[in-house]
Write an enzyme that holds these catalytic residues in place. Structure first.
Site, PDB file in Angstrom:
ATOM      1  NE  ARG A   1     -10.219  -2.946  -4.016  1.00 52.17           N
ATOM      2  CZ  ARG A   1      -9.070  -2.128  -2.806  1.00 52.17           C
ATOM      3  NH1 ARG A   1      -8.305  -2.775  -2.384  1.00 52.17           N
ATOM      4  NH2 ARG A   1     -10.318  -0.871  -1.778  1.00 52.17           N
TER       5      ARG A   1
ATOM      6  CE1 TYR B   1      -9.664   1.338   6.995  1.00 51.71           C
ATOM      7  CE2 TYR B   1      -9.215   1.767   8.470  1.00 51.71           C
ATOM      8  CZ  TYR B   1      -9.112   2.290   7.138  1.00 51.71           C
ATOM      9  OH  TYR B   1      -7.692   2.718   7.096  1.00 51.71           O
ATOM     10  CE  LYS B   2      -8.214  -1.412   4.431  1.00 48.56           C
ATOM     11  NZ  LYS B   2      -8.477  -1.076   3.963  1.00 48.56           N
TER      12      LYS B   2
ATOM     13  CG  ASP C   1      -0.758  -2.816   6.279  1.00 47.55           C
ATOM     14  OD1 ASP C   1      -1.953  -3.570   7.083  1.00 47.55           O
ATOM     15  OD2 ASP C   1      -0.874  -2.176   5.461  1.00 47.55           O
TER      16      ASP C   1
ATOM     17  CG  PHE D   1      -1.772   1.174   1.037  1.00 50.42           C
ATOM     18  CD1 PHE D   1      -2.925   0.462  -0.051  1.00 50.42           C
ATOM     19  CD2 PHE D   1      -2.079   2.072   2.016  1.00 50.42           C
ATOM     20  CE1 PHE D   1      -4.144   1.470   0.217  1.00 50.42           C
ATOM     21  CE2 PHE D   1      -3.406   2.423   1.717  1.00 50.42           C
ATOM     22  CZ  PHE D   1      -4.173   3.102   0.937  1.00 50.42           C
TER      23      PHE D   1
END
Length: 426
Positions: free
Chosen positions: A386, A232-233, A207, A128
């Site tokens: 996605r 939060y995912k 990560d 990322f």
């Protein structure tokens, strides 16, 4: 496995889904909306609403400062202990605190200080960008004494372990990778790669943001040194919810953080003027956490613990395989390409489909100009759509309807009615 592409097949798959009841425990404000972006922001658990109301009205409103001694002061550890059960760690190895980038900065600096005779950081081109920015900033902070090496991809989908091994020279202090790549969903064999790093004398920092809550993890079994991740995912902790960090127990006393904060002190309420770090995971805290956001995480974590990571993963694999089967039949003939690994053992819980008009196709899915069903995926430059499978609430019927909608948008060239100018957040 051969999949029938008709709607009754999707309905039958949902009828046989042992996790189907969990969907009813999330807020579904728009029943006709197909939400395939849980890999960016998860849905709101219904239980979070009264839970937060109690935190605001009773705990804050009535107890005031006394709430800290009602147990709130231990929330970072308590929530960390819940996450530990999802990632294969001990309760005393995980802490919910700050944000992912802040935690990455703290642990990366500590890792580099623990290897003072080495100056290299290895990552990959799939990491990322925020993680890479953190490393670049650390290199600048340390006076350009360190260097960052990015391992390339041979196929734009995966990273070959041999290429990583070749990059792990004698000067490498830290290997830091995202376990599941945010674009392609390529998933590393964390056990194998961690062993490669250790054989080279480097520490590992993973990560977990795109795998925690969707993929079973075994950090202790795999002897992982350090890890960070967001909540939060797939964990459904809410927008901007606090992140977590993991530090293997035997490393905790060895690592020295760059930020010496109040709650990282051995005895914060002694108010000593000279810092003495806590002897355990608390030494990786900094300041007072955002407590209401942190409390919101707890009901969501309990849902995942109840569902069980092995069951969630099994459903995720079934659903991504089903999605890919529909894509092969309906979308590849229309110019789409699969941008994710075909092997489910090397894939996380989202699927990337590539198309030259990916951005406008996404806009047509999100904002239809006809009575068509609305679908929310997300777009990642340059050409990735996605489709996030959150197995705790995503249904097979939703996947079927979303893929049918994508087929119609391209077959009918509906995307041509949308501007190519991109919004600020995609």
């Amino acid at each position: 496995m051969m999949w029938n592409t008709d709607l009754p097949t999707a309905e039958e798959l949902d009828a046989r889904d042992e996790l189907a009841g969990f969907r009813e425990r999330f807020v579904i404000a728009e029943p006709d909306l197909i939400y395939l972006d849980g890999n960016s922001l998860g849905r709101l658990p219904k239980e979070t609403i009264p839970y937060l109301r109690q935190a605001v009205e009773q705990a804050w409103g009535e107890r005031l400062i006394r709430l800290w001694n009602d147990g709130w002061v231990h929330t970072p550890r308590d929530a960390g202990a819940r996450i530990a059960q999802l990632i294969g760690a001990q309760p005393e190895e995980v802490l919910v605190t700050e944000g992912t980038s802040t935690n990455l900065f703290k642990l990366a600096v500590a890792a580099l200080r623990a290897r003072p005779d080495r100056c290299g950081i290895v990552s990959d081109v799939f990491n990322f960008p925020s993680d890479l920015y953190i490393f670049q900033g650390i290199i600048d902070l340390f006076g350009a004494r360190h260097h960052l090496q990015l391992v390339p991809s041979r196929d734009q989908i995966s990273i070959d372990p041999e290429d990583l091994q070749a990059a792990l020279g004698a000067d490498i202090a830290l290997l830091s990778l995202t376990h599941v790549a945010f674009k392609s969903a390529f998933m590393y064999d964390m056990d194998q790669i961690t062993r490669l790093a250790h054989d080279a004398g480097a520490l590992t920092l993973w990560d977990l943001s795109h795998s925690v809550g969707a993929v079973p993890l075994h950090l202790n079994r795999w002897e992982v040194d350090l890890a960070v991740g967001c909540t939060y995912k797939y964990l459904n902790g809410g927008p901007g919810a606090p992140a977590f960090l993991y530090v293997r127990k035997d490393l905790q006393a060895e690592l020295v953080l760059p930020m010496w904060g109040w709650f990282a002190a051995r005895a914060p309420f002694d108010f000593d003027l000279d810092f003495q770090p806590a002897a355990d995971i608390a030494r990786f805290r900094v300041g007072t956490p955002p407590m209401l956001s942190m409390k919101a995480i707890e009901p969501a974590l309990d849902l995942h613990l109840e569902a069980g990571m092995e069951r969630l993963r099994a459903k995720s694999i079934r659903q991504t395989e089903y999605l890919l089967a529909l894509a092969r039949t309906w979308l590849l003939p229309l110019g789409f390409q699969v941008g994710s690994p075909l092997d489910p053992d090397r894939r996380g819980s989202h699927i990337s489909l590539r198309h030259p008009e990916a951005y406008r196709i996404c806009q047509a899915m999100i904002n239809p100009r006809s009575p068509a069903r609305r679908v929310i995926p997300d777009f990642r430059a340059p050409d990735n759509i996605r489709l996030g499978i959150a197995p705790i609430y995503t249904t097979f019927v939703e996947i079927h309807q979303a893929m049918a909608r994508m087929r119609a948008i391209v077959a009918n060239q509906e995307y041509l009615a949308y501007a190519e100018t991109r919004a600020g957040v995609t």
